[in-house]
Structures are given as structure tokens and as C-alpha cells.
Design a protein around this motif. Structure first.
Motif, short mmCIF file in Angstrom:
data_model
loop_
_atom_site.label_atom_id
_atom_site.label_comp_id
_atom_site.label_asym_id
_atom_site.label_seq_id
_atom_site.Cartn_x
_atom_site.Cartn_y
_atom_site.Cartn_z
N PRO A 172 0.80 -1.23 0.00
CA PRO A 172 0.00 0.00 0.00
C PRO A 172 0.83 1.27 0.00
CG PRO A 172 -0.95 -1.60 1.50
CD PRO A 172 0.37 -2.16 1.05
N PHE A 173 2.00 1.23 0.64
CA PHE A 173 2.83 2.43 0.67
C PHE A 173 3.52 2.66 -0.68
CE2 PHE A 173 2.45 0.85 5.00
CZ PHE A 173 2.06 1.99 5.67
N VAL A 174 3.85 1.57 -1.38
CA VAL A 174 4.35 1.71 -2.75
C VAL A 174 3.28 2.33 -3.62
CG1 VAL A 174 5.19 0.46 -4.77
CG2 VAL A 174 5.92 -0.26 -2.49
N MET A 175 2.04 1.87 -3.47
CA MET A 175 0.94 2.42 -4.27
C MET A 175 0.69 3.89 -3.92
SD MET A 175 0.32 -0.14 -6.11
CE MET A 175 -1.07 0.54 -7.03
N ALA A 176 0.88 4.26 -2.66
CA ALA A 176 0.74 5.66 -2.27
C ALA A 176 1.80 6.52 -2.96
CB ALA A 176 0.85 5.81 -0.75
N ALA A 177 3.03 6.02 -3.03
CA ALA A 177 4.09 6.75 -3.72
C ALA A 177 3.77 6.93 -5.20
CB ALA A 177 5.42 6.01 -3.54
N ILE A 178 3.23 5.88 -5.82
CA ILE A 178 2.84 5.96 -7.22
C ILE A 178 1.73 7.00 -7.41
CG2 ILE A 178 1.75 4.70 -9.12
CD1 ILE A 178 3.17 2.18 -8.09
N ALA A 179 0.75 6.98 -6.49
CA ALA A 179 -0.37 7.93 -6.58
C ALA A 179 0.12 9.37 -6.45
CB ALA A 179 -1.40 7.62 -5.51
N ILE A 180 1.03 9.61 -5.51
CA ILE A 180 1.55 10.97 -5.33
C ILE A 180 2.33 11.41 -6.55
CG2 ILE A 180 3.15 12.38 -3.97
CD1 ILE A 180 2.46 10.58 -1.56
N TYR A 189 -5.11 16.29 -2.29
CA TYR A 189 -5.20 14.98 -1.66
C TYR A 189 -6.40 14.19 -2.16
CZ TYR A 189 -1.81 17.07 1.50
OH TYR A 189 -0.69 17.67 2.02
N SER A 190 -6.81 14.44 -3.39
CA SER A 190 -7.97 13.75 -3.94
C SER A 190 -7.74 12.26 -4.10
CB SER A 190 -8.36 14.36 -5.29
OG SER A 190 -7.27 14.27 -6.21
N TRP A 191 -6.47 11.85 -4.13
CA TRP A 191 -6.14 10.45 -4.33
C TRP A 191 -6.28 9.61 -3.07
CZ3 TRP A 191 -2.24 8.57 -1.24
CH2 TRP A 191 -1.42 9.52 -0.62
N VAL A 192 -6.34 10.25 -1.90
CA VAL A 192 -6.26 9.52 -0.63
C VAL A 192 -7.42 8.56 -0.45
CG1 VAL A 192 -6.24 9.75 1.87
CG2 VAL A 192 -4.90 11.33 0.47
N ALA A 193 -8.65 9.01 -0.74
CA ALA A 193 -9.83 8.17 -0.52
C ALA A 193 -9.77 6.92 -1.39
CB ALA A 193 -11.10 8.96 -0.80
N TRP A 195 -7.08 5.58 -2.75
CA TRP A 195 -5.95 4.77 -2.30
C TRP A 195 -6.33 3.93 -1.08
CZ3 TRP A 195 -3.48 5.54 2.52
CH2 TRP A 195 -2.37 4.70 2.75
N PHE A 196 -6.97 4.55 -0.10
CA PHE A 196 -7.31 3.82 1.11
C PHE A 196 -8.35 2.73 0.84
CE2 PHE A 196 -9.82 3.16 4.99
CZ PHE A 196 -8.81 2.78 5.86
N ALA A 197 -9.37 3.08 0.06
CA ALA A 197 -10.44 2.11 -0.19
C ALA A 197 -9.98 0.96 -1.07
CB ALA A 197 -11.63 2.81 -0.85
N PHE A 198 -9.18 1.27 -2.09
CA PHE A 198 -8.81 0.23 -3.07
C PHE A 198 -7.47 -0.40 -2.75
CE2 PHE A 198 -7.13 -1.11 -7.28
CZ PHE A 198 -8.09 -2.06 -7.56
N ASP A 199 -6.43 0.42 -2.60
CA ASP A 199 -5.08 -0.12 -2.44
C ASP A 199 -4.80 -0.67 -1.04
OD1 ASP A 199 -4.27 0.45 -5.06
OD2 ASP A 199 -3.90 2.54 -4.54
N VAL A 200 -5.53 -0.18 -0.04
CA VAL A 200 -5.34 -0.69 1.32
C VAL A 200 -6.41 -1.72 1.66
CG1 VAL A 200 -5.20 -0.09 3.76
CG2 VAL A 200 -4.25 1.47 2.05
N VAL A 201 -7.67 -1.29 1.70
CA VAL A 201 -8.74 -2.17 2.19
C VAL A 201 -9.00 -3.31 1.22
CG1 VAL A 201 -11.15 -2.32 2.88
CG2 VAL A 201 -9.78 -0.31 3.52
N TRP A 202 -9.33 -2.97 -0.04
CA TRP A 202 -9.72 -4.03 -0.97
C TRP A 202 -8.58 -4.99 -1.29
CZ3 TRP A 202 -13.15 -7.05 -2.95
CH2 TRP A 202 -12.84 -7.79 -4.09
N LYS A 203 -7.43 -4.46 -1.63
CA LYS A 203 -6.35 -5.33 -2.08
C LYS A 203 -5.83 -6.23 -0.96
CE LYS A 203 -4.59 -2.99 -6.16
NZ LYS A 203 -3.37 -2.61 -6.90
N LEU A 204 -5.75 -5.71 0.25
CA LEU A 204 -5.32 -6.56 1.37
C LEU A 204 -6.38 -7.62 1.69
CD1 LEU A 204 -3.63 -4.06 3.85
CD2 LEU A 204 -2.52 -5.92 2.59
N ALA A 205 -7.65 -7.19 1.71
CA ALA A 205 -8.73 -8.14 2.00
C ALA A 205 -8.81 -9.21 0.91
CB ALA A 205 -10.06 -7.40 2.11
N ALA A 206 -8.67 -8.80 -0.34
CA ALA A 206 -8.71 -9.76 -1.44
C ALA A 206 -7.55 -10.73 -1.38
CB ALA A 206 -8.70 -9.02 -2.79
N GLY A 207 -6.37 -10.23 -1.01
CA GLY A 207 -5.22 -11.11 -0.88
C GLY A 207 -5.40 -12.14 0.21
#
Length: 424
Positions: A172-180, A189-193, A195-207
Motif C-alpha cells: 500500500p505504501f508503494v501504491m501511495a508513492a505511485i499515486a503521489i 489529496y484527492s487520491w487519498v480516498a 488509495w485507502f479504499a482500493f489499495d489498502v482495504v480491498w487489495k489486502l482483503a482480497a489477498g
């Protein structure tokens, strides 16, 4: 001279060394990765070498996929050889290293990148995210032994379980760097929501979910279905490679973190039938493939170092950051995370120091560099390469005497073959 024939000769020598070197180095303060890097450097300096002088920045896709493949093989092997069942208390040290040490490491390394190296927010965060995880490939010498061999003291277990999970957790932190890095000027900071919903919550839960589902399915096909059709009856360790690719690809298809899924699938498969000797077959085959891939990639790594394109960017600032990351950031972050754990102080110290960096960091850099444009990315690559080189040398030289000391404390002869490794 026929380049193809020379390449075959060198590849054959590398395969032979893959089998022979671990035995030859058992009594020496050397490791297989140190030898591989040295071989790569010597080949690069040789006028007869068939190795091309490749810069990974010019071959991002190759660098990404080669390191990606060796990582998922290593993660499957790490999961299969853990004897300890999953649990909050049984894995207490692991959760602390993941939940406390890794975020602290990311923050500290990112701060060093910003303050000392003069990096912007995105490349500094990428540097921290790439270097925070310990490496499941190069850390094999400090990990638990094969399944059911009893080689699972608290130090080896902590380092193995941490390496198995923190690759996915840092994504998720790599994805945050890419988003920035991808944001337009003034994008805020329009990317934060997202990033958190997809790159943190969804991707970790899916994994996590896909890893468990695939592990359950493979566990049924391997150990639970009618005996005539069980995969375990084949006794063929080649299935480990199929398990690995299925778990990773199925998760990536639904945009989950495949690294998390592979390790969780291995743990779930192991829990389906803990006493089966087939786990040993799967582990042994996976370990051979992992060792061969590691040697090939580290030979290439040594060649790249010797070629000099990346290392030419190194200056005193990069050298200072490299030393601080290995000697201060990881040890302090891990030590803080283990405060309160019921482990002897010496064992906590060893876990804290052996935060080995390796091929996973190269994967993250290649992945991010192929998806966004980062300022001063050459500085990031040079820093990571120097840290990996120092980690290979420092940890590689220390691993044999330290692990032998641990085994002596447990009244185990480290030079005596285990039951699993003794030919029948």
C-alpha cells in the motif's frame, strides 16, 4: 566465440554451484548470496562474458517480472515450512514486527530520503516502502528448517513469518508513492480516498481471502478428496510451483495483493494436513527452484554492480543513508516493536539486526518505476542497490556463526543432517 555455448557453460556452472555451495559454506562465515554477487562481478569484468551490461532502469519490465517470480516461489516455501499454527499469541512477535517495526521503518527511511538525499515526497516514500520489508529470498539462511524437522526456534520463526507477510503489507505504501507521483500539480489529496479504499482495504482483503480460498481448495485436492485422486499420492514436489502460480495469478486477476495470497495459501495448505510427508516434497522442490533463481538473479545483480551505471550515482549522502538504514533504523524499529515480548534480550537483538534486504526491494522499485515518473529515481535505485550489497555482505558474513550459536543454545548440532535431509 559462440555466445550461446558460453552462456550454457556458465549456466551449468551456476546450477552445479547451487547444489554444492550450501554444503561447502556450512562451516565458513560466507553465504551463497555473497558468492553469487562475486561471480557476477567477475563475469562482468571478464572479456569473455556473455552477460550483457544491462541497466534495470532500461529494462524495467524484465527486472519486475524476474524478481516477482523468485519472490512468490520464496513466499510459498516460507509458508509451507512453518510448523506453528496461526494465532494472535503464537504469532505475537510477527504482528509486532509488521504493525510497529515496518511502519516505523518506512517513516524513518522516507525521512532520511527527504532530508539527507533531497528527494521529493513521492520518491522518498518509495524508498521507504521498498526498503522496509525484510526479504524472503536472501533471508533463507535465518529462517525455519523444512517441515516437521523441529528447526523452528523463536528467532527463526519471527524472521520467517515476518518475511512472509511484510512484502504484501508494504505494497500500500508503494501504491501511495505511485499515486503521489502521478498527481498533477495542485492535485491536492484527492487520491487519498481511492488509495485507502482500493489499495489498502480491498487489495489486502482480497489477498487474504483469496489466499485462504485457494489454500482450502488445494488442501482438499491434495489431502482430502477420495484417495485415488489426491495430489499427495503423486509424491511430486513439482505441484508446489503450480500452487504458487495459481494463488498469485488468481489474486492478481481480482486486483488483490498476490504476495499476501501466496503466503496465506501456503499456511492454509499446510494446516489441511500437518503430518503429511508430502509437505517435505513440496518444500524441497520449491527450495531448489528458489535457490536456482536466486543465484541467477544475484549473478546478474553482481554484473550490474560491476558495470557501474547505477553505482556511479553513489556519493557520501547515499553511503550515509545506507549505513543508517542497516545499523540504526531496522534494529531500533524492530527492538521497539518487541518491547514486552517474552523473549530473551539476546534473541530480540538478533531478530532486530537480521532485517535482510534483497530482491524484494528491486521488485518494488521496478514495479513503481514502470507505472509513474519519479524525480531523482536514479538516486533511489543507487541507494537500494548499495543497501542490498551491504546487507548481503554484512548479514551473509554473520549468519553462519550467529545461527550456529543459536543451535548450540538449543543443544542442536547444526552440522548434523536432519531426518528430513538424510537420504533414505
Amino acid at each position: 566465440m559462440d555466445t550461446y555455448i558460453v552462456t550454457l557453460l556458465i549456466f551449468g556452472a551456476v546450477v552445479l554451484l547451487t547444489a554444492w555451495l550450501p554444503m561447502a559454506l556450512r562451516k565458513l562465515p560466507l553465504s551463497l548470496p555473497i558468492c553469487c554477487v562475486a561471480i557476477g562481478a567477475l563475469l562482468a569484468w571478464s572479456p569473455l562474458t556473455p552477460l550483457p551490461a544491462l541497466n534495470p532502469l532500461e529494462n524495467i519490465e524484465w527486472a519486475e517480472h524476474l524478481t516477482e517470480f523468485v519472490l512468490i516461489v520464496a513466499l510459498m516455501g516460507a509458508g509451507l515450512k512453518i510448523d506453528r499454527p496461526l494465532g494472535l499469541l503464537r504469532w505475537a512477535a510477527t504482528w509486532r514486527l509488521l504493525g510497529i517495526a515496518m511502519p516505523l521503518s518506512i517513516a524513518a527511511i522516507s525521512l532520511l530520503g527527504w532530508s539527507v538525499l533531497g528527494l521529493g515526497v513521492a520518491p522518498a516514500l518509495l524508498l521507504g516502502a521498498a526498503l522496509a520489508p525484510t526479504d524472503p529470498v536472501l533471508a533463507s539462511d535465518v529462517q525455519v528448517g523444512p517441515p516437521q524437522t523441529g528447526e523452528e526456534d523463536s528467532i527463526r520463526f519471527s524472521l520467517t513469518s515476518e518475511a512472509g507477510l511484510n512484502d504484501g503489507m508494504s505494497f500500500p505504501f508503494v501504491m501511495a508513492a505511485i499515486a503521489i507521483a502521478s498527481q498533477q500539480v495542485g492535485g491536492g489529496y484527492s487520491w487519498v480516498a481511492h488509495w485507502f479504499a482500493f489499495d489498502v482495504v480491498w487489495k489486502l482483503a482480497a489477498g487474504l481471502a483469496m489466499g485462504w480460498l485457494v489454500g482450502r481448495l488445494l488442501g482438499y485436492l491434495t489431502f482430502r478428496m477420495p484417495e485415488a485422486g489426491r495430489i499427495a499420492r503423486t509424491g511430486d514436489g513439482l505441484a508446489a510451483l503450480g500452487f504458487t502460480c495459481i494463488a498469485y495469478a488468481a489474486t492478481e486477476l481480482i486486483s488483490g495483493y498476490g504476495f499476501v495470497a501466496v503466503f496465506v495459501a501456503a499456511l492454509t495448505l499446510r494446516s489441511a494436513e500437518r503430518r503429511s510427508e508430502y509437505h517435505g516434497e513440496l518444500h524441497d522442490f520449491g527450495e531448489q527452484i528458489e535457490r536456482l533463481l536466486m543465484m541467477v538473479l544475484l549473478v546478474c545483480f553482481g554484473s550490474i554492480l560491476a558495470e557501474g551505471s547505477i553505482m556511479s550515482h553513489i556519493d557520501w549522502r547515499i553511503a550515509a543513508v545506507a549505513v543508517l538504514v542497516l545499523a540504526v533504523v531496522r534494529p531500533v524499529a524492530a527492538w521497539v516493536s518487541l518491547i514486552g515480548c517474552q523473549q530473551p534480550r539476546a534473541e530480540k537483538l538478533i531478530v532486530s539486526i537480521f532485517g535482510i534486504r534483497g530482491l524484494g526491494s528491486i521488485y518494488y522499485l521496478a514495479y513503481a518505476s514502470g507505472r509513474a515518473r519519479f524525480e531523482n529515481v536514479e538516486t533511489v535505485w543507487a541507494t537500494v542497490f548499495l543497501i542490498i550489497l551491504l546487507s548481503v555482505i554484512m548479514h551473509g558474513a554473520a549468519v553462519t556463526p550467529v545461527m550456529r550459536w543459536i543451535d548450540r543454545r538449543r543443544d542442536i548440532d547444526p552440522l548434523k543432517p536432519t531426518a528430513a535431509s538424510t537420504p533414505s
